[in-house]
Write a protein that holds these residues in place. Structure first.
Motif, PDB file in Angstrom:
ATOM      1  N   VAL A  66       1.291  -7.568  -2.453  1.00 22.26           N
ATOM      2  CA  VAL A  66       1.664  -5.997  -2.426  1.00 22.26           C
ATOM      3  C   VAL A  66       1.215  -5.428  -3.752  1.00 22.26           C
ATOM      4  N   LYS A  67       0.921  -4.127  -3.745  1.00 21.42           N
ATOM      5  CA  LYS A  67       0.251  -3.473  -4.961  1.00 21.42           C
ATOM      6  C   LYS A  67       0.457  -1.779  -4.836  1.00 21.42           C
ATOM      7  N   PHE A  68       0.776  -1.121  -5.734  1.00 24.09           N
ATOM      8  CA  PHE A  68       0.607   0.246  -6.041  1.00 24.09           C
ATOM      9  C   PHE A  68      -0.359   0.710  -5.967  1.00 24.09           C
ATOM     10  N   SER A  69      -0.583   2.062  -5.435  1.00 22.52           N
ATOM     11  CA  SER A  69      -1.992   2.565  -5.679  1.00 22.52           C
ATOM     12  C   SER A  69      -1.886   3.247  -6.978  1.00 22.52           C
ATOM     13  N   PRO A  70      -3.117   3.687  -7.616  1.00 28.03           N
ATOM     14  CA  PRO A  70      -3.147   4.241  -9.038  1.00 28.03           C
ATOM     15  C   PRO A  70      -2.240   5.455  -9.355  1.00 28.03           C
ATOM     16  N   GLY A  91       0.823   5.920  -7.876  1.00 28.64           N
ATOM     17  CA  GLY A  91       2.164   5.457  -7.763  1.00 28.64           C
ATOM     18  C   GLY A  91       2.689   5.870  -6.506  1.00 28.64           C
ATOM     19  N   THR A  92       1.743   6.379  -5.587  1.00 27.25           N
ATOM     20  CA  THR A  92       2.673   7.240  -4.306  1.00 27.25           C
ATOM     21  C   THR A  92       2.438   6.296  -3.273  1.00 27.25           C
ATOM     22  N   LYS A  93       1.450   5.375  -3.055  1.00 29.19           N
ATOM     23  CA  LYS A  93       1.220   4.445  -2.081  1.00 29.19           C
ATOM     24  C   LYS A  93       1.672   2.896  -2.512  1.00 29.19           C
ATOM     25  N   VAL A  94       1.853   2.044  -1.734  1.00 26.61           N
ATOM     26  CA  VAL A  94       1.996   0.716  -1.569  1.00 26.61           C
ATOM     27  C   VAL A  94       0.952   0.146  -0.619  1.00 26.61           C
ATOM     28  N   GLU A 138       7.576   7.556  -0.847  1.00 26.26           N
ATOM     29  CA  GLU A 138       8.833   8.405  -0.750  1.00 26.26           C
ATOM     30  C   GLU A 138       9.361   8.281   0.843  1.00 26.26           C
ATOM     31  N   SER A 139       8.606   8.237   1.774  1.00 25.50           N
ATOM     32  CA  SER A 139       9.155   8.259   3.076  1.00 25.50           C
ATOM     33  C   SER A 139       9.385   6.807   3.658  1.00 25.50           C
ATOM     34  N   GLY A 140       8.655   5.986   3.212  1.00 24.72           N
ATOM     35  CA  GLY A 140       8.683   4.299   3.435  1.00 24.72           C
ATOM     36  C   GLY A 140       7.776   4.357   4.910  1.00 24.72           C
ATOM     37  N   ASN A 141       7.095   5.649   5.237  1.00 24.07           N
ATOM     38  CA  ASN A 141       6.104   5.435   6.310  1.00 24.07           C
ATOM     39  C   ASN A 141       4.991   4.805   6.304  1.00 24.07           C
ATOM     40  N   VAL A 171      -0.834   0.181   4.474  1.00 27.53           N
ATOM     41  CA  VAL A 171      -0.714   1.203   3.429  1.00 27.53           C
ATOM     42  C   VAL A 171       0.526   2.032   3.688  1.00 27.53           C
ATOM     43  N   TRP A 172       1.426   2.142   2.793  1.00 24.46           N
ATOM     44  CA  TRP A 172       2.673   2.854   2.942  1.00 24.46           C
ATOM     45  C   TRP A 172       2.650   3.880   1.940  1.00 24.46           C
TER      46      TRP A 172
END
Length: 722
Positions: free
Chosen positions: A445-449, A451-454, A469-472, A465-466
């Motif tokens: 599991v990894k953050f995007s640069p 920080g808005t996506k995982v 904020e929304s968890g979608n 890809v998630w």
């Protein structure tokens, strides 16, 4: 007198009065876990682990004489010996020895000792033994019936005891796992059995009576006995009331650096306890440090001066005039030691401290306050509220200390909770969102640069890809034919690189979900992949024991590195892009220059299996872990271990630095995530995960304010700082 002359004079006086050890005549035979008592100018050495011989050491002559041996077939397994206090002034002394292992009959024998130094002729010694002196005999009641101290099911290995009571008739016995009993030496019966309120089991503890001298014990008629117990993470002040037949336990504050140790030697002078050496487990090893603990002030100090060698399972004895402390026997590596040293007690009990010792005291106070804050916040659990925090004063002290160190000029804010949030709770995280992401185990599991996506990679052969904020779910990347072991974003966040058990590395366009490249070359499952900081290269490692560098744009293999002899677990670019670090099941961590392929460092985990290694943000340090449940950091300039962070109770699955480099975050099969302050070497927070799950991977957001973790049950958990 000039100031320089005063300084030189003070330095000279400090050198002259600095504690030191005098090496005495070695013990006649090596002893481990020996038990000793004093008798006038003698130290009576009463056997040791698998050693039944007893000797008298004359403190003025610096010589030994043989007394006797325990009876044949009499196993000594870390036994206990106490001197029975008599109200009459006799020319002999009675010793009581007892012990025994779990599920076996316990031994209890007594020895009436008459000085062997007054009997030069063997004939006289024989006469004394015939009269019942200087030989171990069964401990019996008034009708001469043998008395056994301890139940068969009790484990008296490493048992400790002290004499107390209004008539010095009570034997207080502490033994594992957390037991304390009271045995009446007049009625030969147990009168009290209780459980110690310990955070961990007591193994070879330090048990001290506050009435140390025999004269004081004979004079007291108090119906309250006061003791101190120190062992591992346990520090207790113990009071026993004869009238109520009840114990009262009060916790004592242990210094953070001694909590992992046991089997140390200790002596007590007035209200000062001196602690020598100790064993911190196989991962930490044997200590030669010396500590001072003031019972009255509840204060600790670690000395600059140390024992001549690393030592544990040794015995500490205080001379009857309280002027000298003797350290006898013990174990330095694997074998018993014949070492015997003494030291002047006054040198250790004086108030003066060196500058280094003062710094240790200041840092230790800071660590203790952080521990107290951590404990209080953990009690709040999910109902974290800054205004409920009681330790405002302690937090203020820490903040002021940090401000002085950093030369920060800040005016105090009326709303003190803002200061707490900024300086303390910025490192405290709370769970905010859980996502059921995959039907199978998540491996990465990894953050995007930004920080808005995982991104998550799973055993279900997919990459997801998630949106944080929304968890979608934003995108599903499919194409791998086997478990996906790793997936990471490119530095610009537009591309994903993944590695799989299908032996391939694949590049994906995040927006469209389309596969861009399939990189082939590895002959085994790909365990780890990563873009270089500039995005131009990709590094990968595999079960085929190779590391490969790839051109990120063309997908062509640039270089194959064979530097490990077994499966490679992890590989990573340094944040400055100049090096890569790899860890392998061959117990080595290797750093290598990217441009020249020159090997820069090779750190060997000795007999430990190093399972991972990650760079610090400044590329100067590494953090790694092994199956011994210890997180370690290495200084790449010296190649030496800097920190050993111990706290996990099961296998560690990963460890990494926070983005600011001030915190290490580790996670384990023990179902916890732990945050460690690097400066203090201290655990500052413990996050708990679901009871039937554990963390498989973890990442920290680029701004350091969020943590994302994945689990074996396919869950993603987001944690945010308060």
């Amino acid at each position: 007198m000039h100031s320089n002359d005063i300084t030189k004079r003070q330095e000279s006086e400090n050198v002259d009065t600095a504690p030191s050890f005098e090496t005495l005549t070695p013990l006649p035979v090596p002893f481990r876990h020996t038990r000793c008592v004093t008798y006038k100018d003698e130290i009576l050495i009463c056997g040791g682990y698998q050693n039944n011989q007893c000797y008298s050491y004359h403190t003025l002559k610096n010589e030994y004489k043989y007394i006797c041996s325990y009876p044949d077939g009499f196993p000594l397994r870390r036994h206990c010996v106490v001197k029975i206090v008599s109200g009459t002034h006799r020319k002999d002394s009675t010793l009581l020895s007892f012990g025994g292992y779990e599920n076996e009959k316990k031994h209890a024998v007594v020895l009436r000792y008459k000085s062997v130094w007054n009997s030069d002729e063997k004939k006289e010694i024989g006469i004394e033994r015939a009269n019942g002196y200087n030989k171990w005999l069964p401990f019996t009641d008034n009708d001469n019936n043998p008395i056994c101290i301890g139940r068969d099911e009790s484990n008296y290995e490493g048992v400790r005891a002290v004499i107390g009571g209004s008539n010095n008739h009570l034997l207080f016995i502490v033994y594992e796992p957390r037991n304390i009993d009271v045995f009446d030496l007049h009625t030969f019966q147990f009168v009290k059995q209780d459980i110690l309120p310990c955070v961990s089991d007591v193994y070879y503890p330090c048990l001290i009576s506050k009435l140390k001298s025999e004269a004081a014990m004979m004079q007291t008629k108090k119906k309250k006995t006061e003791m101190v117990l120190l062992c591992n993470e346990t520090g207790l002040a113990i009071d026993y009331s004869e009238e109520n037949n009840a114990f009262q336990f009060n916790k004592l504050q242990l210094c953070t650096t001694i909590k992992t140790f046991h089997a140390y030697a200790c002596v007590c002078v007035d209200d000062i306890v001196l602690i020598f050496g100790g064993f911190g487990g196989f991962s930490i090893g044997i200590s030669k440090d010396v500590y001072k603990y003031s019972i009255a002030k509840n204060k600790w100090m670690k000395f600059d001066c140390t024992l001549p060698i690393q030592l544990h399972e040794c015995e500490g004895v205080l001379s009857e005039d309280n002027t000298s402390a003797y350290i006898l026997g013990g174990c330095s590596i694997d074998e018993g030691s014949p070492i015997h040293v003494k030291t002047n007690v006054k040198q250790w009990t004086k108030e003066h401290a060196t500058e280094k010792e003062k710094r240790w005291i200041t840092e230790e106070e800071e660590k203790i306050e952080v521990e107290k804050i951590k404990a209080e916040l953990e009690e709040m659990e999910q109902e974290l509220d800054i205004k409920k925090l009681k330790r405002f004063k302690e937090v203020k002290i820490i903040v002021e200390h940090w401000n002085r160190l950093l030369c920060i000029k800040l005016g105090w804010i009326d709303e003190f909770d803002i200061i707490i949030s900024r300086y303390i709770l910025m490192k405290y995280f709370k769970p905010v969102k859980a996502i059921s992401a995959h039907p199978n185990r998540i491996n990465s599991v990894k953050f995007s640069p930004n920080g808005t996506k995982v991104i998550s990679a799973s055993n279900d052969k997919t990459i997801q890809v998630w949106d944080i904020e929304s968890g979608n779910k934003i995108q599903t990347l499919e194409g791998h034919l086997h478990f996906v072991n790793d997936a990471k974003f490119s530095p610009d966040g537009n591309i994903v690189v993944s590695g799989s058990e299908d032996k391939t590395i694949r590049l994906w366009d995040v927006k469209s979900g389309r596969e861009i490249h399939k990189l082939k070359g590895h002959l085994g499952g790909v365990t780890c992949v990563q873009f270089s900081p500039d995005g131009g290269m990709i590094v990968s490692c595999s079960k085929d024991k190779t590391i490969r560098l790839w051109d990120a744009k063309s997908g062509e293999e640039r270089e194959k590195l064979v530097i490990h002899s077994k499966r490679i677990k992890t590989v990573q670019f340094s944040p400055n892009g100049q090096s890569i670090v790899s860890s392998s099941l061959d117990t080595t961590i290797v750093t290598r220059n990217v441009k020249s392929s020159e090997r820069k460092h090779q750190l060997i985990g000795r007999l430990l299996l190093v399972l991972s290694a990650q760079f610090s943000p400044d590329s100067q340090f590494l953090v790694g872990y092994s199956w011994d449940q210890i997180v370690r950091t290495w200084d790449l300039r010296s190649g030496k271990v800097v920190h050993k962070l111990k706290g996990h109770s099961d296998r560690i699955k990963g460890a990494r630095y926070s983005t600011d480099g001030q915190t290490i975050i580790s996670y384990s099969v023990d179902k916890t995530i732990r945050l460690w302050d690097i400066k203090l070497g201290l655990e500052i927070q413990k996050l708990k995960v679901a009871p039937k799950d554990y963390v498989t991977k973890l990442d920290v957001s680029p701004d350091g304010n969020a943590i994302v973790s994945s689990s074996k049950n396919g869950k993603i958990q987001l944690w945010r700082s308060l």
